[in-house]
Design an enzyme around this catalytic site. Structure first.
Site, PDB file in Angstrom:
ATOM      1  N   ARG A   1      -4.980   9.519 -10.973  1.00 58.64           N
ATOM      2  CA  ARG A   1      -5.843   9.715  -9.783  1.00 58.64           C
ATOM      3  C   ARG A   1      -4.970  10.108  -8.589  1.00 58.64           C
ATOM      4  NH1 ARG A   1      -6.064   7.327  -4.359  1.00 58.64           N
ATOM      5  NH2 ARG A   1      -8.218   7.416  -3.651  1.00 58.64           N
TER       6      ARG A   1
ATOM      7  N   GLY B   1      -5.217  10.821  -4.439  1.00 56.72           N
ATOM      8  CA  GLY B   1      -6.067  10.633  -3.272  1.00 56.72           C
ATOM      9  C   GLY B   1      -5.920  11.772  -2.282  1.00 56.72           C
TER      10      GLY B   1
ATOM     11  N   THR C   1       1.718   7.014   0.434  1.00 59.62           N
ATOM     12  CA  THR C   1       0.864   5.930  -0.074  1.00 59.62           C
ATOM     13  C   THR C   1       1.124   5.650  -1.540  1.00 59.62           C
ATOM     14  OG1 THR C   1      -1.436   5.213  -0.238  1.00 59.62           O
ATOM     15  CG2 THR C   1      -1.002   7.477  -0.793  1.00 59.62           C
TER      16      THR C   1
ATOM     17  N   THR D   1      -5.977   7.302   6.715  1.00 61.27           N
ATOM     18  CA  THR D   1      -5.891   6.230   5.732  1.00 61.27           C
ATOM     19  C   THR D   1      -7.328   5.880   5.349  1.00 61.27           C
ATOM     20  OG1 THR D   1      -5.942   4.487   7.416  1.00 61.27           O
ATOM     21  CG2 THR D   1      -3.779   5.293   6.780  1.00 61.27           C
ATOM     22  N   GLY D   2      -7.465   5.140   4.268  1.00 61.46           N
ATOM     23  CA  GLY D   2      -8.809   4.755   3.841  1.00 61.46           C
ATOM     24  C   GLY D   2      -9.246   5.496   2.595  1.00 61.46           C
TER      25      GLY D   2
ATOM     26  N   THR E   1      -2.263   2.955   3.224  1.00 63.32           N
ATOM     27  CA  THR E   1      -1.454   4.165   3.330  1.00 63.32           C
ATOM     28  C   THR E   1      -0.738   4.068   4.660  1.00 63.32           C
ATOM     29  OG1 THR E   1      -3.132   5.444   2.138  1.00 63.32           O
ATOM     30  CG2 THR E   1      -1.693   6.711   3.578  1.00 63.32           C
TER      31      THR E   1
ATOM     32  N   SER F   1       0.811  -1.217   0.000  1.00 63.73           N
ATOM     33  CA  SER F   1       0.000   0.000   0.000  1.00 63.73           C
ATOM     34  C   SER F   1       0.842   1.263   0.000  1.00 63.73           C
ATOM     35  CB  SER F   1      -0.916   0.008   1.232  1.00 63.73           C
ATOM     36  OG  SER F   1      -0.173   0.141   2.418  1.00 63.73           O
TER      37      SER F   1
END
Ligand code: GLY
Length: 346
Positions: free
Chosen positions: A225, A227, A215, A248-249, A197, A77
């Site tokens: 993309r 994040g 990440t 994170t997430g 992450t 990750s």
């Protein structure tokens, strides 16, 4: 579920927050130095604490901590070994904030560099900018002396190929296991999918605070993309007068709410790190209206986690859903702890 029903369920959930929070709210920490991280960051908090005890700057400490995970091929990750985008290219995002100088730096969609957090720190230290992306970020890194490297490990490439082969039954990709008698390997289709992450934040004995988030982002993302991790206020926020929060997430949810900034502002208004993180999660839940992102009870069907610490050294990890953990070194012990949560899994 229509929006009215969803809002009703969100209100009920809000009522449960304080109960959940109280149940879990023995305030952790309170004696800096403290280092806190996502659950994949036990080695990061250990390293950061060692450096903090030696008098290191808080940002140097947390960046050295996450570098261990960026360089670990087994963490899919983050950094080297991270899962690639849909073209099979690993694109990395990272941000840093240095409380004492109010500095911030970040990089997004950076390719071929193992330690994007180090590049983000140099953006902060060596430029008048905050965020560099893509080709420009890579050229900056190379100018700063970083070596280019293929970040796609054999393991990550195999996972990406498996994902590609299973995208559609109407393309020309053949899964090798389809040719095996009994199709045993097809049955065990195991494609890791991650928003994973690492975030790591620290407060030292002087009450100075820094944080870093790094990440490889959403696995198999559309190329380009970006994040929440490299976006100041979303994936990370530090205010040296108050505290730090990182995430994170599902980055898209956090990008729409700038929830790390929000959590720090809640702490400024007197909330504990746990209360602040849960309120930020509630804001995300309230702003999630897309039907495909909601479960049958109108709750987000994804996870977001926050790791928050205040200037006094109190800290918490919080998650949308129960069962999550985070790493923290409280000066006495370095261990995984349970996150407080907004919703309990059935
Ligand atoms: N939180 C990491 C990402 O969404 O990229």
């Amino acid at each position: 579920m229509d929006r009215r029903t969803f809002l009703k369920s969100a209100t009920v959930s809000a009522a449960t927050i304080s109960a959940t929070s109280q149940a879990l709210a023995a305030v952790e920490g309170g004696q800096p130095p403290i280092a806190i991280s996502s659950a994949n960051g036990l080695r990061a908090t250990d390293k950061a604490m060692t450096l903090l005890r030696d008098g290191a700057d808080t940002l140097d400490a947390v960046v050295a901590g996450v570098n261990i995970v960026e360089e670990d091929p087994d963490d899919m990750s983050v950094g080297y070994g991270g899962l690639p985008n849909e073209d099979g290219i690993v694109q990395l995002d990272s941000s840093v904030m240095h409380g004492p100088t109010r500095g911030a730096g970040s990089v997004a969609a950076l390719e071929q560099i193992v330690n994007p957090s180090k590049v983000a720190k140099l953006v902060m230290e060596r430029t008048d900018h905050v965020l560099l992306v893509g080709e420009g970020a890579l050229r900056f890194a190379v100018a700063m002396g970083f070596e280019k490297q293929d970040l796609l490990t054999d393991r990550a490439r195999e996972v990406w190929m498996r994902w590609k082969r299973n995208l559609s039954e109407r393309d020309d990709w053949i899964d090798p296991s389809d040719r095996l008698p009994g199709g045993e390997e097809s049955a065990a289709l195991d494609i890791p999918f991650t928003y994973g992450t690492i975030n790591c934040n620290a407060v030292d004995a002087n009450g100075d605070i820094s944080g870093v988030t790094t990440t490889s982002g959403l696995s198999f993302k559309i190329p380009g993309r970006v994040g929440d991790s490299p976006i100041i206020g979303a994936g990370l926020y530090v205010d040296n007068n108050v505290g730090a929060c990182g995430s994170t997430g599902r980055g898209e949810a956090n990008l729409k709410t700038c929830a790390s900034f929000l959590a720090v502002e809640f702490m400024r208004d007197g909330a504990s790190p746990e209360e602040a993180g849960l309120k930020a999660l509630k804001r995300i839940a309230e702003n999630t209206t897309e039907p495909y992102l909601l479960d049958d009870d109108g709750r987000p069907n994804f996870d977001v986690k926050f790791y928050a610490v205040n200037k006094k050294g109190q800290f918490a990890g919080v998650a949308m859903w129960s069962g999550a953990q985070y790493a923290a070194h409280d000066g006495k012990e370095n261990r995984l702890r349970d996150c407080a949560y907004l919703y309990k899994r059935a």
